[in-house]
Design an enzyme around this catalytic site. Structure first.
Site, short mmCIF file in Angstrom:
data_model
loop_
_atom_site.label_atom_id
_atom_site.label_comp_id
_atom_site.label_asym_id
_atom_site.label_seq_id
_atom_site.Cartn_x
_atom_site.Cartn_y
_atom_site.Cartn_z
CG ASP A 1 -1.97 -0.96 1.26
OD1 ASP A 1 -2.38 -1.40 0.23
OD2 ASP A 1 -2.59 -1.18 2.34
CG MET B 1 -8.08 7.15 7.49
SD MET B 1 -8.80 5.85 6.78
CE MET B 1 -9.09 4.96 8.38
CE LYS C 1 -6.92 -0.66 -0.19
NZ LYS C 1 -8.00 -0.90 0.74
C1 LIG Z 1 -6.34 3.31 6.19
S1 LIG Z 1 -5.72 3.56 7.55
C2 LIG Z 1 -4.44 2.46 7.80
C3 LIG Z 1 -3.90 2.29 9.31
C4 LIG Z 1 -3.17 1.24 9.61
N1 LIG Z 1 -3.73 0.00 9.53
C5 LIG Z 1 -2.59 1.14 11.06
O1 LIG Z 1 -2.69 0.39 11.68
O2 LIG Z 1 -2.01 2.35 11.41
C6 LIG Z 1 -4.60 5.22 7.14
C7 LIG Z 1 -4.66 6.22 8.25
O3 LIG Z 1 -3.94 5.81 9.46
C8 LIG Z 1 -3.39 7.06 9.72
N2 LIG Z 1 -1.72 6.71 9.99
C9 LIG Z 1 -1.10 5.77 9.23
N3 LIG Z 1 0.26 5.94 9.38
C10 LIG Z 1 0.33 7.11 9.93
C11 LIG Z 1 1.26 8.04 9.98
N4 LIG Z 1 2.59 7.42 10.24
N5 LIG Z 1 1.39 9.03 10.74
C12 LIG Z 1 0.19 9.48 11.22
N6 LIG Z 1 -1.02 8.77 10.53
C13 LIG Z 1 -0.95 7.70 10.28
C14 LIG Z 1 -3.97 8.14 9.14
O4 LIG Z 1 -4.97 8.72 9.77
C15 LIG Z 1 -4.05 7.51 7.87
O5 LIG Z 1 -5.12 8.37 7.12
#
Ligand SMILES: C[S@@+](CC[C@H](N)C(=O)[O-])C[C@H]1O[C@@H](n2cnc3c(N)ncnc32)[C@H](O)[C@@H]1O
Length: 294
Positions: free
Chosen positions: A76, A210, A98
């Protein structure tokens, strides 16, 4: 064209920049019927792997082990590309996009791709940002694999809430301050809003994934149900990376801050009294993760 042919042709090769042509190929072969029951075929195995939040050093040893022997990695947008360098030279790397509101492979097609590769006998790593089972649709992919009677294993990753909390010195729970933590998605499939009344209990930390695009609904909902305008919050952008910035503000400023940050991704919103602890906890320990605060 069948998937094994595409592999031989190299159609899936170097797909870091060509994920969508792979989409077309997959779409055009009309092979919605996937034969998983052929006695002669040696089925592969799929690993649904959490890559953690950006920093490659947050990968688990188990994840690293399977990446090192993957035939195919389907990954992703939020996966740090440095992690792909651990893959063996023969490994096919398939980018499936994604990003909220941006074009990417349909979830159904990603799941189907995993099935196709596994049926070919490949060792497939489905690499996702954070943890596969936290807002990562890993459950849907696992259901598809189970439906096709394919072997798979889930390797957890550090989810963004845990990673960003640690990297920004905000403990998600803290004695006498926060007894529980709730992970909430700002993007709900049905468009339904969360039950705000359940999110405003005292002693609770909220983490919105998100959530920037829904800042208006979040601040209105939470304030309507009793949280005060000066309730502390932090927005962590590009968490666990050298570009990380921690934006410390309050609930009544969420919308204006979100407007300021429009288009910045990924971003995580942490709400709770625990945010105030950051000042005291911040140390001068050298780290590759930026401690810039605005
Ligand atoms: C589709 S979700 C996936 C979450 C992922 N599976 C997890 O466990 O972190 C994507 C969202 O996770 C958050 N996110 C993921 N990585 C991040 C990071 N390095 N810094 C800040 N927010 C993050 C944001 O809100 C982003 O829009």
């Amino acid at each position: 064209m069948k998937t094994d042919q595409r592999l031989k042709d190299g159609s899936y090769r170097n797909l870091r920049s060509a994920g969508f042509s792979c989409h077309q190929l997959s779409r055009n072969d009309h092979s919605s019927h996937i034969n998983c029951n052929s006695a002669s075929s040696v089925k592969g195995r799929v690993y649904l792997v959490g890559a953690g939040p950006n920093d490659p050093e947050l990968l688990t040893l188990k994840a690293l082990r399977v990446i090192k022997r993957a035939d195919v990695i389907v990954y992703d947008r939020l996966v740090n590309r440095e992690i792909l360098d651990f893959a063996p030279a023969h490994c096919q790397q398939v980018y499936v996009g994604k990003r909220c509101g941006q074009p990417s492979l349909e979830q159904q097609e990603i799941s189907r791709l995993l099935v196709e590769f596994a049926v070919l006998g490949k060792t497939v790593v489905r690499l996702k940002g954070g943890d596969p089972f936290i807002f990562g649709r890993g459950g849907e992919e696992a259901l598809m694999l189970a439906k096709h009677n394919l072997e798979y294993q889930v390797i957890p990753g550090i989810t963004a809430a845990i990673g960003c909390a640690a990297s920004s010195f905000i403990p998600l729970t803290h004695r006498q301050v926060a007894r529980s933590v709730t992970l909430v998605t700002g993007q709900v499939v049905t468009g339904a809003l969360p039950a705000w009344s359940q999110l405003v209990n005292a002693g609770q930390t909220l983490v919105f994934y998100m959530g920037l695009e829904k800042s208006d609904q979040i601040s209105t909902g939470l304030m309507e149900y009793g949280l005060s305008g000066d309730f502390p919050l932090a927005i962590v952008t590009h968490g666990c990376s050298p570009q990380q910035i921690v934006h410390v503000t309050s609930l009544d400023q969420l919308v204006s801050k979100a407007n300021e940050l429009k288009g910045v991704s990924p971003a995580l919103i942490i709400l709770g009294e625990v945010v105030k602890l950051r000042k005291e906890l911040q140390t001068t320990v050298e780290s590759v993760i930026s401690q810039e605060e605005v």
